[in-house]
Design a protein around this motif. Structure first.
Motif, PDB file in Angstrom:
ATOM      1  N   GLU A 101      12.511  19.395 -32.321  1.00 62.23           N
ATOM      2  CA  GLU A 101      11.207  18.793 -32.607  1.00 62.23           C
ATOM      3  C   GLU A 101      10.869  17.719 -31.582  1.00 62.23           C
ATOM      4  OE1 GLU A 101       8.980  16.271 -36.177  1.00 62.23           O
ATOM      5  OE2 GLU A 101      10.877  17.304 -36.568  1.00 62.23           O
ATOM      6  N   SER A 102      11.858  16.908 -31.210  1.00 62.88           N
ATOM      7  CA  SER A 102      11.642  15.860 -30.207  1.00 62.88           C
ATOM      8  C   SER A 102      11.283  16.462 -28.858  1.00 62.88           C
ATOM      9  CB  SER A 102      12.895  14.996 -30.068  1.00 62.88           C
ATOM     10  OG  SER A 102      13.182  14.315 -31.263  1.00 62.88           O
ATOM     11  N   MET A 103      11.948  17.533 -28.473  1.00 63.88           N
ATOM     12  CA  MET A 103      11.656  18.202 -27.212  1.00 63.88           C
ATOM     13  C   MET A 103      10.254  18.780 -27.215  1.00 63.88           C
ATOM     14  SD  MET A 103      15.307  20.101 -26.411  1.00 63.88           S
ATOM     15  CE  MET A 103      14.752  20.698 -24.814  1.00 63.88           C
ATOM     16  N   LEU A 104       9.863  19.342 -28.350  1.00 66.74           N
ATOM     17  CA  LEU A 104       8.531  19.941 -28.458  1.00 66.74           C
ATOM     18  C   LEU A 104       7.439  18.882 -28.349  1.00 66.74           C
ATOM     19  CD1 LEU A 104       6.929  22.543 -28.973  1.00 66.74           C
ATOM     20  CD2 LEU A 104       7.089  22.055 -31.425  1.00 66.74           C
ATOM     21  N   GLU A 105       7.667  17.716 -28.954  1.00 63.32           N
ATOM     22  CA  GLU A 105       6.664  16.651 -28.953  1.00 63.32           C
ATOM     23  C   GLU A 105       6.494  16.033 -27.574  1.00 63.32           C
ATOM     24  OE1 GLU A 105       7.810  13.857 -31.888  1.00 63.32           O
ATOM     25  OE2 GLU A 105       7.119  15.073 -33.587  1.00 63.32           O
ATOM     26  N   SER A 106       7.593  15.863 -26.845  1.00 60.50           N
ATOM     27  CA  SER A 106       7.521  15.169 -25.558  1.00 60.50           C
ATOM     28  C   SER A 106       7.133  16.092 -24.405  1.00 60.50           C
ATOM     29  CB  SER A 106       8.852  14.491 -25.240  1.00 60.50           C
ATOM     30  OG  SER A 106       9.904  15.431 -25.267  1.00 60.50           O
ATOM     31  N   SER A 107       7.481  17.371 -24.501  1.00 60.44           N
ATOM     32  CA  SER A 107       7.065  18.385 -23.517  1.00 60.44           C
ATOM     33  C   SER A 107       7.538  18.093 -22.098  1.00 60.44           C
ATOM     34  CB  SER A 107       5.532  18.531 -23.512  1.00 60.44           C
ATOM     35  OG  SER A 107       5.058  18.943 -24.762  1.00 60.44           O
ATOM     36  N   HIS A 108       8.743  17.550 -21.949  1.00 63.76           N
ATOM     37  CA  HIS A 108       9.330  17.399 -20.620  1.00 63.76           C
ATOM     38  C   HIS A 108      10.089  18.670 -20.271  1.00 63.76           C
ATOM     39  CE1 HIS A 108       8.082  13.292 -20.429  1.00 63.76           C
ATOM     40  NE2 HIS A 108       8.822  12.936 -21.470  1.00 63.76           N
ATOM     41  N   SER A 109      10.536  18.767 -19.022  1.00 67.76           N
ATOM     42  CA  SER A 109      11.273  19.957 -18.603  1.00 67.76           C
ATOM     43  C   SER A 109      12.783  19.743 -18.617  1.00 67.76           C
ATOM     44  CB  SER A 109      10.837  20.389 -17.203  1.00 67.76           C
ATOM     45  OG  SER A 109      11.028  19.334 -16.267  1.00 67.76           O
ATOM     46  N   ARG A 110      13.225  18.464 -18.563  1.00 68.63           N
ATOM     47  CA  ARG A 110      14.665  18.172 -18.520  1.00 68.63           C
ATOM     48  C   ARG A 110      14.962  16.965 -19.406  1.00 68.63           C
ATOM     49  NH1 ARG A 110      12.778  19.246 -13.471  1.00 68.63           N
ATOM     50  NH2 ARG A 110      13.708  20.989 -12.330  1.00 68.63           N
ATOM     51  N   TYR A 111      16.088  17.022 -20.129  1.00 69.66           N
ATOM     52  CA  TYR A 111      16.449  15.955 -21.059  1.00 69.66           C
ATOM     53  C   TYR A 111      17.927  15.593 -20.916  1.00 69.66           C
ATOM     54  CZ  TYR A 111      12.127  17.403 -23.412  1.00 69.66           C
ATOM     55  OH  TYR A 111      10.824  17.722 -23.706  1.00 69.66           O
ATOM     56  N   PRO A 112      18.255  14.377 -20.531  1.00 71.49           N
ATOM     57  CA  PRO A 112      19.651  13.945 -20.573  1.00 71.49           C
ATOM     58  C   PRO A 112      20.110  13.876 -22.029  1.00 71.49           C
ATOM     59  CG  PRO A 112      18.333  12.508 -19.158  1.00 71.49           C
ATOM     60  CD  PRO A 112      17.375  13.365 -19.928  1.00 71.49           C
ATOM     61  N   VAL A 113      21.333  14.296 -22.282  1.00 71.16           N
ATOM     62  CA  VAL A 113      21.889  14.289 -23.629  1.00 71.16           C
ATOM     63  C   VAL A 113      22.949  13.194 -23.723  1.00 71.16           C
ATOM     64  CG1 VAL A 113      23.028  15.627 -25.435  1.00 71.16           C
ATOM     65  CG2 VAL A 113      21.513  16.774 -23.796  1.00 71.16           C
ATOM     66  N   MET A 114      22.801  12.309 -24.720  1.00 70.35           N
ATOM     67  CA  MET A 114      23.735  11.196 -24.879  1.00 70.35           C
ATOM     68  C   MET A 114      24.535  11.353 -26.166  1.00 70.35           C
ATOM     69  SD  MET A 114      23.027   7.085 -24.697  1.00 70.35           S
ATOM     70  CE  MET A 114      23.078   7.119 -22.903  1.00 70.35           C
ATOM     71  N   GLU A 115      25.822  11.071 -26.048  1.00 70.75           N
ATOM     72  CA  GLU A 115      26.709  11.095 -27.207  1.00 70.75           C
ATOM     73  C   GLU A 115      27.646   9.904 -27.120  1.00 70.75           C
ATOM     74  OE1 GLU A 115      29.680  14.161 -29.584  1.00 70.75           O
ATOM     75  OE2 GLU A 115      28.985  14.655 -27.576  1.00 70.75           O
ATOM     76  N   GLU A 116      27.598   9.036 -28.135  1.00 67.25           N
ATOM     77  CA  GLU A 116      28.418   7.820 -28.169  1.00 67.25           C
ATOM     78  C   GLU A 116      28.241   7.002 -26.887  1.00 67.25           C
ATOM     79  OE1 GLU A 116      32.404   8.960 -28.986  1.00 67.25           O
ATOM     80  OE2 GLU A 116      31.961   9.611 -31.028  1.00 67.25           O
ATOM     81  N   ASN A 117      26.972   6.782 -26.541  1.00 65.65           N
ATOM     82  CA  ASN A 117      26.590   5.956 -25.391  1.00 65.65           C
ATOM     83  C   ASN A 117      27.074   6.510 -24.049  1.00 65.65           C
ATOM     84  OD1 ASN A 117      25.038   3.686 -24.718  1.00 65.65           O
ATOM     85  ND2 ASN A 117      26.873   2.469 -24.298  1.00 65.65           N
ATOM     86  N   LYS A 118      27.264   7.818 -23.998  1.00 59.80           N
ATOM     87  CA  LYS A 118      27.700   8.467 -22.761  1.00 59.80           C
ATOM     88  C   LYS A 118      26.891   9.730 -22.536  1.00 59.80           C
ATOM     89  CE  LYS A 118      31.734  10.639 -20.618  1.00 59.80           C
ATOM     90  NZ  LYS A 118      33.172  11.027 -20.806  1.00 59.80           N
ATOM     91  N   ILE A 119      26.439   9.933 -21.298  1.00 60.46           N
ATOM     92  CA  ILE A 119      25.701  11.151 -20.962  1.00 60.46           C
ATOM     93  C   ILE A 119      26.685  12.308 -20.876  1.00 60.46           C
ATOM     94  CG2 ILE A 119      24.263  12.321 -19.260  1.00 60.46           C
ATOM     95  CD1 ILE A 119      22.808  10.112 -20.686  1.00 60.46           C
ATOM     96  N   VAL A 120      26.461  13.342 -21.703  1.00 60.85           N
ATOM     97  CA  VAL A 120      27.393  14.464 -21.748  1.00 60.85           C
ATOM     98  C   VAL A 120      26.808  15.738 -21.147  1.00 60.85           C
ATOM     99  CG1 VAL A 120      28.641  13.566 -23.730  1.00 60.85           C
ATOM    100  CG2 VAL A 120      26.628  15.021 -24.102  1.00 60.85           C
ATOM    101  N   GLY A 121      25.530  15.718 -20.807  1.00 63.29           N
ATOM    102  CA  GLY A 121      24.922  16.901 -20.226  1.00 63.29           C
ATOM    103  C   GLY A 121      23.425  16.733 -20.057  1.00 63.29           C
ATOM    104  N   VAL A 122      22.788  17.753 -19.538  1.00 67.79           N
ATOM    105  CA  VAL A 122      21.335  17.783 -19.372  1.00 67.79           C
ATOM    106  C   VAL A 122      20.813  19.087 -19.947  1.00 67.79           C
ATOM    107  CG1 VAL A 122      19.419  17.828 -17.734  1.00 67.79           C
ATOM    108  CG2 VAL A 122      21.393  16.349 -17.291  1.00 67.79           C
TER     109      VAL A 122
END
Length: 286
Positions: free
Chosen positions: A84-105
């Motif tokens: 839902e968040s991805m749909l609302e923002s409509s960007h093409s790339r999203y960094p993914v954070m887990e426990e204050n660490k970027i784990v992927g895109v």
């Protein structure tokens, strides 16, 4: 006039302009401006050449999107909320954070493909399509970064500070815009709105936002006859041009300056005060 004579004329004019060899960047820019004034190069060419020169000197920190403005995906949230968040923002790339660490895109096209194929029914399915994040230091020169983007075919990099903490985000489009100017896409109209939702309860607010628009959106009452914008209101409250990182409390809101120059404030972060620890000595507007 034949093509050959026209070419000779152009070369003669160019040679005349460069008859005195430039000894510094400033001299070179002056020569280029003289070439433009004589019709050797046009206005667009001059702008792009100056942009190329800038790219060789600017660093990632100079043009990156600062962390508060990044649309991050929280890996701990339910799959439905992430989509839902991805749909609302409509960007093409999203960094993914887990426990204050970027784990992927996450790439929107990968998610869309998985949804269409019926291959996205769990968080594990989502993790399977994470792209490996690319990290670059704040000090990385843009010309080197552009070359890396071209060779790696990776068009997004996460900028980290000297403590290896996430400082911002930069894309190949950001670098190219330094050369050719703003590149508009189908989502730019939305991006031009004065108030943009960001991660969590945070909002990025343009300082030029009219007070009545700001007041209505955040359900607060601001009355100030000396200014018409939220940036001007903040300057009045502080008694000077707001500086980056300065913070203010107003009613139930926390306001922080994200971007400013010596002459004006440009961008603010606004959040509800609930859950925000006010900084020591933070001024209270009102």
């Amino acid at each position: 006039m034949s093509d050959s004579s026209s070419g000779s004329s152009w070369l003669e004019r160019l040679g005349k302009v460069f008859s005195d060899e430039p000894e510094s960047r400033e001299d070179l820019v002056d020569v280029l401006k003289e070439a433009q004034s004589q019709g050797v190069i046009d206005d667009d060419a001059l702008v792009m050449i100056e942009g190329v020169l800038d790219v060789s000197e600017l660093r990632a920190r100079d043009i990156m999107i600062p962390r508060p403005q990044i649309e991050l995906i929280d890996a701990s949230e339910p799959l439905e909320k992430i989509l839902e968040s991805m749909l609302e923002s409509s960007h093409s790339r999203y960094p993914v954070m887990e426990e204050n660490k970027i784990v992927g895109v996450l790439l929107a096209k990968d998610v869309f493909r998985a949804v269409v194929k019926g291959e996205l029914s769990s968080k594990e399915d989502l993790q399977a399509i994470y792209r490996e994040p690319k990290f670059v230091p704040e000090s990385k020169r843009l010309n080197v970064l552009l070359r890396d983007f071209k060779t790696s075919r990776n068009h997004l990099a996460l900028v980290v500070d000297e403590y290896a903490e996430l400082a911002g985000l930069i894309t190949i489009e950001d670098v190219l815009e330094q050369i050719v100017g703003d590149i508009e896409d189908e989502h730019d109209e939305d991006e031009l709105s004065n108030i943009q939702k960001r991660a969590g309860e945070s909002y990025a607010v343009q300082a030029i936002t009219p007070l009545d628009e700001f007041s209505e959106f955040f359900d607060v009452e601001i009355e100030n006859e000396s200014t018409e914008t939220i940036g001007g209101f903040l300057a009045v409250q502080l008694g000077h041009v707001p500086r980056v990182e300065e913070e203010v409390e107003y009613e139930n809101l926390y306001i922080k300056v994200l971007k400013a120059s010596d002459r004006r404030v440009e961008l603010l972060e606004v959040r509800p005060l609930d859950g925000v620890e006010a900084g020591e000595g933070m001024p209270v507007a009102g």
